[in-house]
Enzyme design. Sequence first.
Site, PDB file in Angstrom:
ATOM      1  N   ASN A   9      52.518-120.615 -56.259  1.00  8.09           N
ATOM      2  CA  ASN A   9      51.445-120.048 -57.078  1.00  8.09           C
ATOM      3  C   ASN A   9      52.095-119.386 -58.300  1.00  8.09           C
ATOM      4  O   ASN A   9      52.647-118.295 -58.189  1.00  8.09           O
ATOM      5  CB  ASN A   9      50.669-119.016 -56.242  1.00  8.09           C
ATOM      6  CG  ASN A   9      49.623-118.277 -57.048  1.00  8.09           C
ATOM      7  OD1 ASN A   9      49.301-118.659 -58.170  1.00  8.09           O
ATOM      8  ND2 ASN A   9      49.087-117.199 -56.481  1.00  8.09           N
ATOM      9  N   LYS A  11      50.735-118.136 -60.790  1.00 10.26           N
ATOM     10  CA  LYS A  11      49.888-117.072 -61.352  1.00 10.26           C
ATOM     11  C   LYS A  11      49.794-117.221 -62.875  1.00 10.26           C
ATOM     12  O   LYS A  11      49.812-118.333 -63.373  1.00 10.26           O
ATOM     13  CB  LYS A  11      50.414-115.684 -60.943  1.00 10.26           C
ATOM     14  CG  LYS A  11      50.674-115.589 -59.438  1.00 10.26           C
ATOM     15  CD  LYS A  11      50.828-114.194 -58.968  1.00 10.26           C
ATOM     16  CE  LYS A  11      51.249-114.216 -57.511  1.00 10.26           C
ATOM     17  NZ  LYS A  11      51.177-112.916 -56.893  1.00 10.26           N
ATOM     18  N   HIS A  96      42.327-115.926 -53.523  1.00  8.95           N
ATOM     19  CA  HIS A  96      43.575-115.163 -53.557  1.00  8.95           C
ATOM     20  C   HIS A  96      43.235-113.672 -53.646  1.00  8.95           C
ATOM     21  O   HIS A  96      42.243-113.291 -54.277  1.00  8.95           O
ATOM     22  CB  HIS A  96      44.417-115.601 -54.761  1.00  8.95           C
ATOM     23  CG  HIS A  96      45.804-115.037 -54.730  1.00  8.95           C
ATOM     24  ND1 HIS A  96      46.089-113.760 -55.157  1.00  8.95           N
ATOM     25  CD2 HIS A  96      46.976-115.565 -54.303  1.00  8.95           C
ATOM     26  CE1 HIS A  96      47.390-113.535 -54.994  1.00  8.95           C
ATOM     27  NE2 HIS A  96      47.948-114.616 -54.481  1.00  8.95           N
ATOM     28  N   GLU A  98      44.341-111.419 -55.423  1.00 13.74           N
ATOM     29  CA  GLU A  98      44.190-110.916 -56.803  1.00 13.74           C
ATOM     30  C   GLU A  98      42.810-111.254 -57.356  1.00 13.74           C
ATOM     31  O   GLU A  98      42.254-110.509 -58.158  1.00 13.74           O
ATOM     32  CB  GLU A  98      45.317-111.487 -57.682  1.00 13.74           C
ATOM     33  CG  GLU A  98      46.651-110.808 -57.362  1.00 13.74           C
ATOM     34  CD  GLU A  98      47.880-111.673 -57.562  1.00 13.74           C
ATOM     35  OE1 GLU A  98      47.803-112.684 -58.261  1.00 13.74           O
ATOM     36  OE2 GLU A  98      48.931-111.316 -56.987  1.00 13.74           O
ATOM     37  N   GLU A 168      47.860-113.994 -46.171  1.00  7.46           N
ATOM     38  CA  GLU A 168      48.645-113.254 -47.162  1.00  7.46           C
ATOM     39  C   GLU A 168      48.327-111.764 -47.063  1.00  7.46           C
ATOM     40  O   GLU A 168      47.365-111.291 -47.685  1.00  7.46           O
ATOM     41  CB  GLU A 168      48.305-113.738 -48.571  1.00  7.46           C
ATOM     42  CG  GLU A 168      48.660-115.176 -48.833  1.00  7.46           C
ATOM     43  CD  GLU A 168      49.025-115.386 -50.293  1.00  7.46           C
ATOM     44  OE1 GLU A 168      50.154-115.813 -50.550  1.00  7.46           O
ATOM     45  OE2 GLU A 168      48.205-115.092 -51.174  1.00  7.46           O
ATOM     46  N   GLY A 174      53.992-109.717 -53.800  1.00 13.62           N
ATOM     47  CA  GLY A 174      54.652-109.214 -55.007  1.00 13.62           C
ATOM     48  C   GLY A 174      55.343-107.876 -54.820  1.00 13.62           C
ATOM     49  O   GLY A 174      55.718-107.221 -55.791  1.00 13.62           O
ATOM     50  N   SER A 214      55.913-112.269 -50.484  1.00 10.17           N
ATOM     51  CA  SER A 214      57.349-112.032 -50.673  1.00 10.17           C
ATOM     52  C   SER A 214      58.238-113.002 -49.891  1.00 10.17           C
ATOM     53  O   SER A 214      59.274-112.608 -49.352  1.00 10.17           O
ATOM     54  CB  SER A 214      57.693-110.576 -50.336  1.00 10.17           C
ATOM     55  OG  SER A 214      57.027-109.705 -51.236  1.00 10.17           O
TER      56      SER A 214
HETATM   57  C1  PEP Z   1      51.104-114.912 -53.841  1.00 10.76           C
HETATM   58  O1  PEP Z   1      50.769-114.519 -54.933  1.00 10.76           O
HETATM   59  O2  PEP Z   1      50.371-115.703 -53.243  1.00 10.76           O
HETATM   60  C2  PEP Z   1      52.356-114.422 -53.277  1.00 10.76           C
HETATM   61  C3  PEP Z   1      52.587-114.653 -52.029  1.00 10.76           C
HETATM   62  O3  PEP Z   1      53.210-113.757 -54.131  1.00 10.76           O
HETATM   63  P1  PEP Z   1      54.706-113.261 -53.802  1.00 10.76           P
HETATM   64  O4  PEP Z   1      55.429-114.415 -53.146  1.00 10.76           O
HETATM   65  O5  PEP Z   1      55.291-112.893 -55.113  1.00 10.76           O
HETATM   66  O6  PEP Z   1      54.585-112.101 -52.859  1.00 10.76           O
END
Ligand code: PEP
Length: 255
Positions: A9, A11, A96, A98, A168, A174, A214
Site C-alpha cells: 500500500n 498510500k 483502510h 486511514e 491491521e 506506521g 509495521s
Molecule cells: C498499512 O498502511 O496498511 C500498513 C500496514 O502500514 P505500515 O506497514 O507502514 O505499518
Amino acid sequence: MRTKVIAGNWKMNKDFRQTEELIDGLKKSVNFDLQGVRVILCPPFTSLELASRIAKGTPFAIGGQNMYFEDEGAFTGEVSPGMLKGVGCQYVILGHSERRQYFGETDEFINRKVKKALATGLIPIVCVGETLQQREQNITEQVVTTQVRGVLKDISAENVEKLILAYEPVWAIGTGRNATPQQAEEVHVLIRKLLAELYGAATAERVIIQYGGSVKADNAADLLWQPNVDGALVGGACLKADSFSAIIEAATAKK
Ligand code: PEP
C-alpha cells in the site's frame, strides 16, 4: 493450502517518476519465481495506469487504494470500480483504517464498496483492526467481530472466498510497533472462527487473511508463517525495492 498474498500500500507516496523508479527496482530485486505467492502493488490513482503498463510481463498485479460504489456521476474526487479496471487493476484496498479515521468511513459504507467491487470483478482487500485504546480495554474481539460482520453483511459464501481480509491493528500501522506473531495469529484465528460461524468451516478455511502493521524485512517471516496468517499488507516497507522484495522472499521461502 491457501496462497500467500503480499500487497504494498503505497498510500499518498510516489509521483509518476518515482513510480517508474520503484517498479524498475522491484523488477531487478524480486525473484519472479514466486512459488504461488501473489504480489500486488497499490500506488496512488495517478500512477495506476503507468504501473499497469510497466508491470506487464512481471508477476505483479495492480490494485487501487480506494473506490466509490457508483459507476459514474456527480461524485467529485471519487473513482469508480470500472475506472480502476480500465487502467488494469485487479484489486482494491477498502476500509483502510486511514479511510475510517480521516474520512469517516463506516462498516456500512465499506460494505457497499465491497459489494460493488465484487460485482465489478475487482478483488477487495478489506481492512479491519482495533485501536490501541480498544486493545487496552480488552475489546479487540468485540471490535473486530463487529467490523467483520459489518463489512461482510449480505455477502455470499461464494463471494467471501474471492475477497481478502486484512487484519491491521491500528496501533501497529506506521508506528514501527508490529503485533507479535502470537497476537496476530490469535486475532486471525478469531476471524476464521467467525467466518466459520457465518459461512461454514470449508469456506472459512479458504479465505485469505493478511496481517498488516509495521511488517518489515526482519519480522516478516515470523509473522507470515503463522498458521492463519496468509500474507501481508505492507505500508512503509513497500516504498523501497529492497525491503519489499525481502518481504516477498520471506513469503516464498519454505520454512
Ligand atoms: C498499512 O498502511 O496498511 C500498513 C500496514 O502500514 P505500515 O506497514 O507502514 O505499518
